[in-house]
Motif scaffolding. Sequence first.
Motif, mmCIF file in Angstrom:
data_model
loop_
_atom_site.group_PDB
_atom_site.id
_atom_site.type_symbol
_atom_site.label_atom_id
_atom_site.label_comp_id
_atom_site.label_asym_id
_atom_site.label_seq_id
_atom_site.Cartn_x
_atom_site.Cartn_y
_atom_site.Cartn_z
ATOM 1 N N HIS A 11 37.810 39.972 35.000
ATOM 2 C CA HIS A 11 37.513 39.626 36.377
ATOM 3 C C HIS A 11 38.825 39.080 37.355
ATOM 4 O O HIS A 11 38.938 39.638 37.989
ATOM 5 C CB HIS A 11 36.170 38.756 36.355
ATOM 6 N N PRO A 12 39.585 37.933 36.589
ATOM 7 C CA PRO A 12 40.607 37.636 37.366
ATOM 8 C C PRO A 12 41.604 38.635 37.378
ATOM 9 O O PRO A 12 42.281 38.764 38.648
ATOM 10 C CB PRO A 12 41.234 36.416 36.473
ATOM 11 N N PHE A 13 41.731 39.678 36.665
ATOM 12 C CA PHE A 13 42.740 40.715 36.818
ATOM 13 C C PHE A 13 42.100 41.627 37.978
ATOM 14 O O PHE A 13 42.872 41.985 38.677
ATOM 15 C CB PHE A 13 42.890 41.525 35.539
ATOM 16 N N LEU A 14 41.111 41.933 37.726
ATOM 17 C CA LEU A 14 40.430 43.085 38.678
ATOM 18 C C LEU A 14 40.423 42.606 40.017
ATOM 19 O O LEU A 14 40.406 43.435 40.991
ATOM 20 C CB LEU A 14 39.187 43.679 38.070
ATOM 21 N N VAL A 15 39.962 41.474 40.099
ATOM 22 C CA VAL A 15 39.943 41.050 41.549
ATOM 23 C C VAL A 15 41.122 40.998 42.524
ATOM 24 O O VAL A 15 41.046 41.301 43.792
ATOM 25 C CB VAL A 15 39.464 39.266 41.517
ATOM 26 N N HIS A 16 42.203 41.083 41.708
ATOM 27 C CA HIS A 16 43.525 41.072 42.498
ATOM 28 C C HIS A 16 43.714 42.562 43.236
ATOM 29 O O HIS A 16 44.203 42.826 44.347
ATOM 30 C CB HIS A 16 44.806 40.667 41.536
ATOM 31 N N ASP A 65 30.072 39.822 37.540
ATOM 32 C CA ASP A 65 28.580 39.775 37.027
ATOM 33 C C ASP A 65 28.664 39.611 35.547
ATOM 34 O O ASP A 65 28.024 38.724 35.115
ATOM 35 C CB ASP A 65 27.769 40.927 37.708
ATOM 36 N N ARG A 66 29.556 40.288 34.898
ATOM 37 C CA ARG A 66 29.436 40.432 33.362
ATOM 38 C C ARG A 66 30.119 39.065 32.907
ATOM 39 O O ARG A 66 29.737 38.453 32.032
ATOM 40 C CB ARG A 66 30.529 41.650 32.778
ATOM 41 N N PHE A 67 30.939 38.580 33.648
ATOM 42 C CA PHE A 67 32.084 37.338 33.377
ATOM 43 C C PHE A 67 30.587 36.243 33.428
ATOM 44 O O PHE A 67 30.672 35.197 32.612
ATOM 45 C CB PHE A 67 33.003 37.158 34.187
ATOM 46 N N LEU A 68 29.907 36.240 34.643
ATOM 47 C CA LEU A 68 28.935 35.048 34.694
ATOM 48 C C LEU A 68 27.786 35.189 33.643
ATOM 49 O O LEU A 68 27.636 34.120 33.138
ATOM 50 C CB LEU A 68 28.283 35.358 36.179
ATOM 51 N N ALA A 69 27.384 36.349 33.489
ATOM 52 C CA ALA A 69 26.433 36.525 32.253
ATOM 53 C C ALA A 69 27.080 36.238 30.844
ATOM 54 O O ALA A 69 26.167 35.496 30.109
ATOM 55 C CB ALA A 69 26.033 38.135 32.166
ATOM 56 N N ARG A 70 28.206 36.344 30.798
ATOM 57 C CA ARG A 70 28.753 35.839 29.407
ATOM 58 C C ARG A 70 29.102 34.540 29.362
ATOM 59 O O ARG A 70 28.646 33.808 28.347
ATOM 60 C CB ARG A 70 30.068 36.532 29.349
ATOM 61 N N LEU A 71 29.412 33.771 30.377
ATOM 62 C CA LEU A 71 29.504 32.217 30.656
ATOM 63 C C LEU A 71 27.902 31.615 30.239
ATOM 64 O O LEU A 71 27.822 30.585 29.684
ATOM 65 C CB LEU A 71 29.930 31.836 31.748
ATOM 66 N N GLU A 72 26.915 32.261 31.077
ATOM 67 C CA GLU A 72 25.619 31.811 30.854
ATOM 68 C C GLU A 72 25.043 32.029 29.588
ATOM 69 O O GLU A 72 24.438 31.091 28.954
ATOM 70 C CB GLU A 72 24.829 32.372 32.162
ATOM 71 N N SER A 73 25.381 33.207 28.815
ATOM 72 C CA SER A 73 24.689 33.230 27.689
ATOM 73 C C SER A 73 25.326 32.473 26.604
ATOM 74 O O SER A 73 24.911 32.167 25.601
ATOM 75 C CB SER A 73 25.014 34.769 27.157
ATOM 76 N N ARG A 74 26.538 31.874 26.667
ATOM 77 C CA ARG A 74 27.217 30.745 25.880
ATOM 78 C C ARG A 74 27.166 29.305 26.344
ATOM 79 O O ARG A 74 27.773 28.623 25.858
ATOM 80 C CB ARG A 74 28.605 31.380 25.596
#
Length: 176
Positions: A11-16, A65-74
Amino acid sequence: MLEEFMGIPAHPFLVHAAVVFIPLLALTAVGYAFVPFVRPHLRWVLGLLAVATPLAALMAKLSGDRFLARLESRNRVSPEYVPRLAEHQDLGTTTLYATLLLGVLALVLVFLVKPKGAAAPATTGDAEPGSAPAAAKGSPVLTVVLGVLSLAAAGFALYYVFRTGDTGAKAVWEGQ
């Protein structure tokens, strides 16, 4: 969907890409609409940006969305932090829609507002020799209407890309 790049969330890469392409699309669309002498030079650039920019915004949104889901799952997100991330996510969705709108308007500009000297379709009938039909040049009223719509969409997209980036940066730097 690309979730990681070299062990770092994508996400931080693609946002740019979105952060660079959205302002470029906005400026190019407004320039194409209101500055006739740049149209021959910007036509293909605007067409390419009109396709690439919404894709960049979509990739940023999906990776977020994937990054947030990953953070929440952990369990890496504290409950008081969730509203900030939800606001950022909602703004990202609005940015995607604004960018899609701007991209569609930019493509309409490319196809309906031709640069001066653009090849006119062959006509049969009463047209004077050497004069291009009005449809080939684009109606001045249509050009103004599309210009105003593009200006509004560009402002909308720029506002939301800034707001989205601001909330994301504050979420990262101010911490959980």
